[in-house]
Design an enzyme around this catalytic site. Sequence first.
Site, PDB file in Angstrom:
ATOM      1  N   GLU A 264      28.150 174.488  14.064  1.00 21.34           N
ATOM      2  CA  GLU A 264      28.903 173.640  15.012  1.00 21.34           C
ATOM      3  C   GLU A 264      27.875 172.980  15.909  1.00 21.34           C
ATOM      4  O   GLU A 264      27.409 173.586  16.874  1.00 21.34           O
ATOM      5  CB  GLU A 264      29.871 174.503  15.844  1.00 21.34           C
ATOM      6  CG  GLU A 264      30.888 175.287  15.034  1.00 21.34           C
ATOM      7  CD  GLU A 264      31.996 174.413  14.454  1.00 21.34           C
ATOM      8  OE1 GLU A 264      32.038 173.200  14.730  1.00 21.34           O
ATOM      9  OE2 GLU A 264      32.815 174.969  13.690  1.00 21.34           O
ATOM     10  N   CYS A 298      30.408 169.290  23.636  1.00 21.52           N
ATOM     11  CA  CYS A 298      30.035 168.715  22.337  1.00 21.52           C
ATOM     12  C   CYS A 298      30.971 167.559  22.016  1.00 21.52           C
ATOM     13  O   CYS A 298      30.614 166.636  21.292  1.00 21.52           O
ATOM     14  CB  CYS A 298      30.092 169.784  21.256  1.00 21.52           C
ATOM     15  SG  CYS A 298      31.631 170.690  21.238  1.00 21.52           S
TER      16      CYS A 298
HETATM   17  P1  NAD Z   1      20.556 174.852  21.675  1.00 22.30           P
HETATM   18  O1  NAD Z   1      20.489 174.344  20.282  1.00 22.30           O
HETATM   19  O2  NAD Z   1      19.382 174.654  22.553  1.00 22.30           O
HETATM   20  O3  NAD Z   1      20.802 176.447  21.649  1.00 22.30           O
HETATM   21  C1  NAD Z   1      21.952 177.020  21.078  1.00 22.30           C
HETATM   22  C2  NAD Z   1      21.668 178.458  20.673  1.00 22.30           C
HETATM   23  O4  NAD Z   1      20.805 178.473  19.528  1.00 22.30           O
HETATM   24  C3  NAD Z   1      20.962 179.297  21.745  1.00 22.30           C
HETATM   25  O5  NAD Z   1      21.538 180.593  21.741  1.00 22.30           O
HETATM   26  C4  NAD Z   1      19.524 179.328  21.259  1.00 22.30           C
HETATM   27  O6  NAD Z   1      18.801 180.450  21.702  1.00 22.30           O
HETATM   28  C5  NAD Z   1      19.709 179.356  19.753  1.00 22.30           C
HETATM   29  N1  NAD Z   1      18.605 178.821  18.939  1.00 22.30           N
HETATM   30  C6  NAD Z   1      17.853 177.725  19.187  1.00 22.30           C
HETATM   31  N2  NAD Z   1      17.001 177.509  18.172  1.00 22.30           N
HETATM   32  C7  NAD Z   1      17.214 178.498  17.260  1.00 22.30           C
HETATM   33  C8  NAD Z   1      16.642 178.817  15.993  1.00 22.30           C
HETATM   34  N3  NAD Z   1      15.660 178.093  15.463  1.00 22.30           N
HETATM   35  N4  NAD Z   1      17.115 179.882  15.317  1.00 22.30           N
HETATM   36  C9  NAD Z   1      18.118 180.637  15.830  1.00 22.30           C
HETATM   37  N5  NAD Z   1      18.701 180.386  17.041  1.00 22.30           N
HETATM   38  C10 NAD Z   1      18.241 179.324  17.738  1.00 22.30           C
HETATM   39  O7  NAD Z   1      21.872 174.240  22.329  1.00 22.30           O
HETATM   40  P2  NAD Z   1      22.350 174.231  23.866  1.00 22.30           P
HETATM   41  O8  NAD Z   1      21.469 173.329  24.654  1.00 22.30           O
HETATM   42  O9  NAD Z   1      22.562 175.631  24.345  1.00 22.30           O
HETATM   43  O10 NAD Z   1      23.806 173.568  23.729  1.00 22.30           O
HETATM   44  C11 NAD Z   1      24.048 172.200  23.709  1.00 22.30           C
HETATM   45  C12 NAD Z   1      24.214 171.697  22.292  1.00 22.30           C
HETATM   46  O11 NAD Z   1      25.222 172.439  21.606  1.00 22.30           O
HETATM   47  C13 NAD Z   1      24.697 170.253  22.247  1.00 22.30           C
HETATM   48  O12 NAD Z   1      24.018 169.584  21.216  1.00 22.30           O
HETATM   49  C14 NAD Z   1      26.182 170.388  21.927  1.00 22.30           C
HETATM   50  O13 NAD Z   1      26.753 169.253  21.318  1.00 22.30           O
HETATM   51  C15 NAD Z   1      26.172 171.562  21.011  1.00 22.30           C
HETATM   52  N6  NAD Z   1      27.475 172.215  20.937  1.00 22.30           N
HETATM   53  C16 NAD Z   1      28.220 172.047  19.819  1.00 22.30           C
HETATM   54  C17 NAD Z   1      29.487 172.603  19.753  1.00 22.30           C
HETATM   55  C18 NAD Z   1      30.353 172.401  18.535  1.00 22.30           C
HETATM   56  O14 NAD Z   1      31.322 173.129  18.403  1.00 22.30           O
HETATM   57  N7  NAD Z   1      30.068 171.447  17.676  1.00 22.30           N
HETATM   58  C19 NAD Z   1      29.971 173.366  20.818  1.00 22.30           C
HETATM   59  C20 NAD Z   1      29.174 173.540  21.939  1.00 22.30           C
HETATM   60  C21 NAD Z   1      27.922 172.956  21.990  1.00 22.30           C
END
Ligand code: NAD
Length: 510
Positions: A264, A298
């Site tokens: 997501e 998002c």
């Molecule tokens: P982010 O990608 O920085 O982090 C999200 C999570 O992924 C964190 O827990 C982080 O520690 C983990 N992570 C990061 N890199 C990783 C890797 N290589 N391997 C495993 N885990 C890893 O996102 P954020 O800044 O916390 O959130 C904002 C983003 O999330 C925006 O792009 C938003 O659109 C998206 N989002 C999408 C949805 C959806 O349902 N489509 C919902 C909420 C947020």
Amino acid sequence: MTTTRTLPTTDDLRARARAALKRIGVSVPEGTDFAARTPITGDELFGLAAAGPADTEAAIAATREAFLTWRTTPAPRRGELVRRLGELLRDHKSDLADLITIEAGKIRSEALGEVQEMIDICDFAVGLSRQLYGRTIASERPGHRLAETWHPLGVVGVISAFNFPAAVWSWNTAVALACGDTVIWKPSELTPLISLACDRLLDQAAEDVGVPRDVHRLLLGDRAIGEQLVDDARIALVSATGSTRMGREVGPRVAARFGRSLLELGGNNAAVVAPSADLDLAVQGIVFAAAGTAGQRCTTLRRLIVHRDIADTLIARLTAAYAKLPIGDPFDESTLVGPLITTKALDGMQDALTRAQAQGGKILAGGGRRLADAAPRAAYVEPVIVRVDEQTEVVREETFAPVLYVLTYDSLAEAIALHNDVPQGLSSSIFTRDQQEAELFLSAEGSDCGIANVNIGTSGAEIGGAFGGEKETGGGRESGSDAWRAYMRPATNTINYSGRLALAQNVSFL
Ligand code: NAD
């Protein structure tokens, strides 16, 4: 735009967080590995301990062991755990909302809404626990029955983002538990306190209904924990919510070990506003979707595609509405726009605005920083409207801040082409009173997103429908409808009750 004059102090916020945690039954695990912070002042609240590789290994082993019993526990009995969790979420709605506001900066009403969403998905999953069903299929052979059965999958690794710090966990956990899976949660490093609270309430629910504690585990810390889950073959499903950058790393790694992933990721959502639109309704829907949650959903509305004939009128009404948006303390009932999560997010927004202007964009409203003197380490911004003539590079990216790009169109075909011409495919909407236009937008030649709405903005989905997006948004479906199937594995059964062996396709042998 108005600004709240005062902000709570960091000491106030720390005391409020501690009180909420105490009522929920959490004693904050003190440590020095990383800090819980608040975007309201930008300051540190508590130092915390992070899980290391050995903790992650222990959590995987424990939840895998618990799965072996949980998968044979009758599904309605599994639903009792989820029902109890829902009751505890109701009891602690206000405390949980406090923690969401303190850590993610959501205004009170949206923080309460996030907890309500958790309660709703628990209700849904309790019902689901009595409705996990497969199909019976007509067999080509006499005296045979073909059936499809669904079995629990295993341990689900939930990796979540900061902006829905609790609801995303509940979408996954309530459904996964009802489906007979066990769950490990790696929340965002930016929102550890609300994670501790949710984990504690699920622990309490397990204790209350007599279920082993190891059906779930929480691991606080950075992405290294996520990477360990991603690479471990005992994690049957990795459900990862976050940026497209994260999904690009996680997807191939899980696939390389033939695991399953549910991604997501980021969105770049648009609304088309047709000449027949009810502009009162459109303005309300657009302002909530574009400026609400300070642009950090998002599903936030990031592109507005307006018919040329009404563009000037709509833009004038939107800039007038933006001028009145109250920005500031998210606990203040009158505030509609709280802070960005970090000053890094502010840098990202300012960089996007600089690039948008260099690429021909014109700022029509907002874009300034607020409360910089009162809270220099926090990031309060004015939601911004930028007029662009085409979808330049920056317009095609997701900037996680309240930046709304406005484009114009002459024909619906042109609007739909513009709408779909971005790499992401999460949410979309059309404002129109013309049924033909609405149906076309929803049809196969219309919006290419996982969510397509009519006369409502792009954000604020209900849990009853499955949630997810296409293209670089990752392709996952979570929450309602039949999203539960991602958390189970199907088996096709052929049952022969004819008393003789008949091979399919009339094959003869022996
Ligand atoms: P982010 O990608 O920085 O982090 C999200 C999570 O992924 C964190 O827990 C982080 O520690 C983990 N992570 C990061 N890199 C990783 C890797 N290589 N391997 C495993 N885990 C890893 O996102 P954020 O800044 O916390 O959130 C904002 C983003 O999330 C925006 O792009 C938003 O659109 C998206 N989002 C999408 C949805 C959806 O349902 N489509 C919902 C909420 C947020």
